[in-house]
Write a protein that holds these residues in place. Structure first.
Motif, mmCIF file in Angstrom:
data_model
loop_
_atom_site.group_PDB
_atom_site.id
_atom_site.type_symbol
_atom_site.label_atom_id
_atom_site.label_comp_id
_atom_site.label_asym_id
_atom_site.label_seq_id
_atom_site.Cartn_x
_atom_site.Cartn_y
_atom_site.Cartn_z
ATOM 1 N N SER A 19 0.852 -1.171 0.000
ATOM 2 C CA SER A 19 0.000 0.000 0.000
ATOM 3 C C SER A 19 0.892 1.227 0.000
ATOM 4 C CB SER A 19 -0.833 0.012 1.253
ATOM 5 O OG SER A 19 -1.308 -1.257 1.485
ATOM 6 N N ALA A 20 0.256 2.330 -0.077
ATOM 7 C CA ALA A 20 0.997 3.525 -0.396
ATOM 8 C C ALA A 20 1.614 4.233 0.792
ATOM 9 C CB ALA A 20 0.064 4.479 -1.090
ATOM 10 N N LEU A 21 2.643 4.946 0.493
ATOM 11 C CA LEU A 21 3.235 5.859 1.464
ATOM 12 C C LEU A 21 3.252 7.221 0.786
ATOM 13 C CD1 LEU A 21 6.159 3.675 2.520
ATOM 14 C CD2 LEU A 21 4.896 5.030 4.151
ATOM 15 N N ALA A 22 2.451 8.107 1.221
ATOM 16 C CA ALA A 22 2.502 9.432 0.626
ATOM 17 C C ALA A 22 3.708 10.121 1.239
ATOM 18 C CB ALA A 22 1.244 10.205 0.948
ATOM 19 N N ALA A 23 4.480 10.763 0.451
ATOM 20 C CA ALA A 23 5.745 11.238 0.979
ATOM 21 C C ALA A 23 5.841 12.748 0.946
ATOM 22 C CB ALA A 23 6.860 10.654 0.168
ATOM 23 N N ALA A 24 6.620 13.266 1.870
ATOM 24 C CA ALA A 24 6.769 14.714 1.971
ATOM 25 C C ALA A 24 7.474 15.229 0.718
ATOM 26 C CB ALA A 24 7.577 15.071 3.180
ATOM 27 N N PRO A 46 6.550 17.862 8.857
ATOM 28 C CA PRO A 46 6.517 19.286 8.543
ATOM 29 C C PRO A 46 7.875 19.693 7.966
ATOM 30 C CG PRO A 46 5.809 18.855 10.779
ATOM 31 C CD PRO A 46 6.332 17.570 10.245
ATOM 32 N N PRO A 47 7.880 20.673 7.064
ATOM 33 C CA PRO A 47 9.152 21.049 6.442
ATOM 34 C C PRO A 47 10.134 21.562 7.483
ATOM 35 C CG PRO A 47 7.441 22.660 5.968
ATOM 36 C CD PRO A 47 6.774 21.510 6.653
ATOM 37 N N CYS A 161 18.530 9.358 13.559
ATOM 38 C CA CYS A 161 18.273 10.038 14.834
ATOM 39 C C CYS A 161 18.916 11.418 14.923
ATOM 40 C CB CYS A 161 18.781 9.196 15.998
ATOM 41 S SG CYS A 161 18.044 7.568 16.098
ATOM 42 N N HIS A 162 19.905 11.690 14.085
ATOM 43 C CA HIS A 162 20.653 12.932 14.304
ATOM 44 C C HIS A 162 20.623 13.926 13.157
ATOM 45 C CE1 HIS A 162 22.259 11.753 18.185
ATOM 46 N NE2 HIS A 162 22.547 10.553 17.698
ATOM 47 N N GLU A 163 20.168 13.495 11.978
ATOM 48 C CA GLU A 163 20.242 14.458 10.877
ATOM 49 C C GLU A 163 19.122 15.488 11.009
ATOM 50 O OE1 GLU A 163 18.753 15.005 7.598
ATOM 51 O OE2 GLU A 163 16.832 14.350 8.408
ATOM 52 N N LYS A 164 19.355 16.658 10.476
ATOM 53 C CA LYS A 164 18.415 17.769 10.700
ATOM 54 C C LYS A 164 17.844 18.351 9.412
ATOM 55 C CE LYS A 164 18.375 17.750 14.965
ATOM 56 N NZ LYS A 164 17.146 17.722 15.756
ATOM 57 N N THR A 165 18.173 17.768 8.266
ATOM 58 C CA THR A 165 17.638 18.362 7.041
ATOM 59 C C THR A 165 16.153 18.069 6.878
ATOM 60 O OG1 THR A 165 18.047 16.411 5.672
ATOM 61 C CG2 THR A 165 19.855 18.007 5.867
ATOM 62 N N GLY A 166 15.700 16.994 7.522
ATOM 63 C CA GLY A 166 14.296 16.619 7.370
ATOM 64 C C GLY A 166 14.024 15.910 6.065
ATOM 65 N N THR A 167 15.055 15.579 5.323
ATOM 66 C CA THR A 167 14.846 14.938 4.019
ATOM 67 C C THR A 167 15.269 13.479 4.019
ATOM 68 O OG1 THR A 167 17.067 15.549 3.279
ATOM 69 C CG2 THR A 167 15.278 17.092 2.799
ATOM 70 N N LYS A 194 12.863 11.403 -3.908
ATOM 71 C CA LYS A 194 14.196 11.761 -4.395
ATOM 72 C C LYS A 194 15.269 10.991 -3.649
ATOM 73 C CE LYS A 194 13.783 15.605 -7.121
ATOM 74 N NZ LYS A 194 12.820 16.580 -6.623
ATOM 75 N N ALA A 195 16.347 10.749 -4.333
ATOM 76 C CA ALA A 195 17.495 10.116 -3.680
ATOM 77 C C ALA A 195 17.941 10.992 -2.520
ATOM 78 C CB ALA A 195 18.637 9.971 -4.677
#
Ligand code: HEM
Lengths: 566, 199
Positions: A19-24, A46-47, A161-167, A194-195
């Motif tokens: 099933s689907a995963l809608a992605a940011a 959230p962005p 756990c530590h990255e902050k880009t949110g991507t 996106k990669a």
């Protein structure tokens, strides 16, 4: 080159089953798409906050973007980890000792071996045979089957756990890896994930924030808000109404503010709950022998300055009982999941989903029937922190409701308090020959011909699932009713929203919050019925007696008056 | 023409009426706490009941002190003399306009039945309400004081409620009997003005 293509092909093809995963960070592409199943983890964060033009100096003493080691075009997660470990030499070893890595927890109170590696719950049931999918929420890279090397240090995922880009996103199906190439996800959705930009992610690292923890914990059970009822994406940026501690304009706590972590060991576990913190004094931060995540850790056992009576209540009642008057106040949470209806196909032989009037998924061929609810009044139980699980080898009575996890406690054991809980009900497969819970193989990649979500055949799925844990499936399955308890402890409401006395003692709706809780005398609710009947009867008889007497006197006086007149 | 005698001193009248108000208010709030109806709201009922309870306790301490210093406590010494006459009076005499068998004087304010009833209230219902009420009030301290091993709130509340029902029943009978004086209002007037009309 060939190998790479093959890998990609596998990834794409494997994806078709879910099933689907809608992605940011997905962008619609022209490709024809199947309506994605809205139940699947909508991991839409959230962005990230927009940086002001002139950046304030960071609070950290190290700017990771300046480190040569991180100015590299990383090709994979493990490469990033190897770079982290050059300086943080002990980090991976620490992580490898935690539940986040082992997915294992031996409960010292019951001796039971718990953790996601062992438990069968009544949501997705079990990770066994489905690791490739489920390990999207493992702090590691590459756990797709039982051959995973739990000692490999570069398989620890520092970034999640530590990255902050949110991507940085780990998609289910990639065995805990982020995607290194653009992929259409959910499959056939026409949306492209996106990669991952590993260099940017690596340079952004900092202390874990709400969205780091939330990347997994908000989506427990397969989607936003599904599992806990008190943890979901609404905690990413909550207002005071939702959470007094995390209030973005107020205290703005991160998860770690309470779950004060040291050496990567995150305290405050649901497996062994501190149900009654005896700490008379606050043991705020730094004292290692106590659970720092209890309310008492900061607030003590007597936090009500002007109402001694409330402190007495707190001897028997968990703070959460009054201060979290309802759960699922941010988003609707799943309350029921019936696997027994899963597998229906439409007239073209395709899986389908239907929605309830509230817009939530009501049926999904892959999973069965659901029910979601928002603003739910919790159930209340005595709880002393000990939880007993129905495990894979526990014998069950299929004619009765099976408790996936029984909360122990009573009014009289001196160790319990009355706790608010979410009761999650379900129906799930069990083996009619052994009377034990079964593990279905649900997720399957390319070429898999046993996964339930591909072939919709319980016999094949259960056989494969049980084989993954070296157990036999008798071939006879049924569905047993189960329930699972979830302590409600997050999303503490502002004090004005706490329960009032009347909500337990004089409920206007007729049912008091604690009416079902045994062993407490509750003024207003526990009156002795016999005494009441006797008391009111005598009072009424007395009243009738004096009224009769009075009437007699009036009558007699009238008669005498009449005599005088004669 | 009727005679008048001075029976109730200012303090007694003050005591009586403030006590009457307090007890009625305690009944009203107490049975709300008990769960019999909704009037003030639970929290307000509890607070009011507790405040009134302390006020009543204060009043009683004061009244006991007064009774002993003035010797008025003797008014309550029980006597069986003429009890039968009183019972007969309420059972028949009162309907046939028979003379009241008891004449109040400054020294003997209460008829023998009253003496017994009031003594019962003061020696039984009162203490039962007080002690159970105090246990109830100090419930918050039970654990600290180690009382939780001996007391259960369920039973404390039970006996407090038993006493409350007895108080209610007493009140009903008492209010009615105030009309059974030499004239229907003579007792009430006496308790207001201090002067009782006799024949
Ligand atoms: C005429 C006098 C009184 C009457 C009729 C009365 C009646 C009642 C009743 C019916 C209840 C409810 C019991 C239950 O269901 O749990 C109650 C509660 C209570 N009463 Fe009284 N009572 C009286 C005097 C007192 C006194 C003198 C005290 C204290 C010394 C007292 C202290 C309490 C307390 C603490 C409660 C419980 C309130 C709570 O839930 O915190 N009462 N009363």
């Amino acid at each position: 080159m060939r190998a790479k293509h093959l890998l990609l092909l596998t990834l794409f093809a494997g994806a078709t089953a879910w099933s689907a995963l809608a992605a940011a960070n997905t962008a619609p592409s022209g490709a024809a798409s199947v309506e994605p199943s809205p139940d699947y983890p909508k991991m839409t964060m959230p962005p990230p906050e927009v940086k002001p033009p002139v950046a304030k100096p960071s609070k950290s003493t190290a700017d990771h973007s300046k480190f040569k080691e991180l100015q590299v075009d990383f090709k994979s997660g493990p490469e990033v980890t190897a770079a982290c470990l050059k300086c943080h030499t002990e980090a991976a070893k620490q992580v490898q000792h935690t539940k986040h890595w082992t997915f294992e927890f031996k409960n010292p109170q019951t001796g039971q071996m718990l953790g996601k590696r062992h438990i069968i719950n009544n949501f997705c049931t079990s990770i066994s045979s489905n690791q490739e999918f489920c390990s999207a929420c493992h702090v590691g890279y590459g756990w797709k089957d039982n051959s995973f090397d739990f000692a490999a240090q570069d398989k620890v995922d520092c970034l999640v756990c530590h990255e902050k880009t949110g991507t940085y996103r780990k998609l289910p199906g990639w065995a805990g890896h982020p995607v290194y190439q653009d992929v259409e996800f959910p499959p056939h959705s026409g949306k492209i994930v996106k990669a991952v930009d590993l260099k940017a992610a690596a340079q952004s690292v900092a202390k874990s924030g709400r969205n780091n923890c939330g990347a997994c914990h908000f989506f427990g059970g397969g989607g936003d808000a599904v599992k806990h009822g008190d943890i979901d994406t609404s905690l990413s940026n909550p207002g005071k109404y939702l959470d007094v501690h995390m209030d973005k304009d107020g205290l703005n706590f991160s998860c770690g503010e309470c779950h004060k972590t040291s050496g990567h060991e995150v305290p405050g576990s649901r497996y062994a709950v501190t149900a009654k913190d005896e700490g008379g004094k606050a043991h705020m931060r730094g004292k290692e022998d106590k659970n720092p995540a209890t309310c008492q850790a900061c607030h003590t056992n007597a936090p009500h300055k002007h109402h001694a009576r409330l402190n007495t209540h707190a001897e028997k009642i968990a703070c959460q009982t009054c201060h979290i008057p309802e759960f699922a106040r941010g988003k609707a949470t799943k309350m029921m999941w019936d696997w027994s209806t899963a597998g229906k196909l439409d007239k073209d032989g395709k899986p389908f989903t239907t929605k309830a009037p509230n817009g939530q998924v009501a049926y999904d061929s892959k999973k069965g029937d659901f029910r979601y609810e928002a603003n739910v009044i919790p159930t209340y139980v005595w709880f002393n922190g000990t939880v007993n699980y129905t495990l894979a080898d526990t014998k069950l009575d299929p004619s009765k409701l099976v408790q996936i996890n029984r909360f122990e406690g009573s009014a009289s054991d001196g160790k319990s308090k009355i706790w608010p809980i979410k009761v999650f009900s379900g129906k799930q497969p069990y083996d009619k020959a052994t009377n034990q819970l079964l593990i279905p193989h649900t997720y399957g990649g390319e070429g898999d011909d046993t996964a339930f979500w591909k072939v919709f055949d319980w016999n094949k799925a259960l056989e494969a699932g049980m084989r993954s844990v070296n157990q036999n499936f008798s071939g006879e399955y049924g569905f047993v009713s189960t329930e699972m308890y979830w302590p409600i402890t997050h999303m503490v409401a502002p004090k004005d929203d706490a329960l009032s006395c009347a909500q337990c003692h004089q409920p206007s709706i007729g049912v008091g919050r604690l009416d079902g809780v045994p062993g407490v005398y509750m003024p207003g609710r526990s009156a002795n019925k016999l005494l009441d009947t006797a008391g009111w009867t005598f009072a009424l008889l007395t009243l009738l007696g004096v009224l009769g007497h009075g009437a007699g006197r009036i009558y007699a006086a009238k008669k005498q008056g009449a005599k005088h007149h004669e | 023409m009727s005679n008048r005698i001075y029976v109730f001193k200012v303090f007694e009248r003050f005591w009586h009426w403030s006590q009457a108000l307090l007890i009625i208010a305690l009944l009203v709030t107490g049975f709300e706490v008990h769960g019999s109806y909704k009037l003030l709201g639970f929290a307000t009922a509890v607070d009011t009941h507790t405040t009134l309870a302390w006020t009543l306790v204060g009043l009683w301490v004061f009244a006991i002190f007064w009774h002993f210093t003035t010797g008025e406590w003797k008014q309550y010494i029980p006597t069986l003399q003429k009890v039968d006459a009183m019972v007969k009076f309420y059972a028949y005499g009162i309907f046939t306009n028979a003379p009241h068998p008891f004449k109040a004087t400054t020294l003997k304010k209460h008829n023998p039945l009253q003496r017994l009833a009031y003594l019962g209230v003061m020696l039984f219902i009162g203490p039962l309400i007080w002690f159970t009420g105090w246990f109830y009030i100090f419930h918050d301290k039970w654990v600290e004081w180690g009382w939780d091993q001996y007391l259960s709130l369920e039973w404390v509340a039970f006996f407090h409620t038993v006493a409350a029902f007895m108080m209610l029943i007493f009140l009903i009978a008492h209010v009615y009997l105030t009309t059974a004086g030499h004239t229907p209002t003579s007792h009430i007037k006496a308790m207001i003005t201090g002067w009782e009309e006799t024949d």
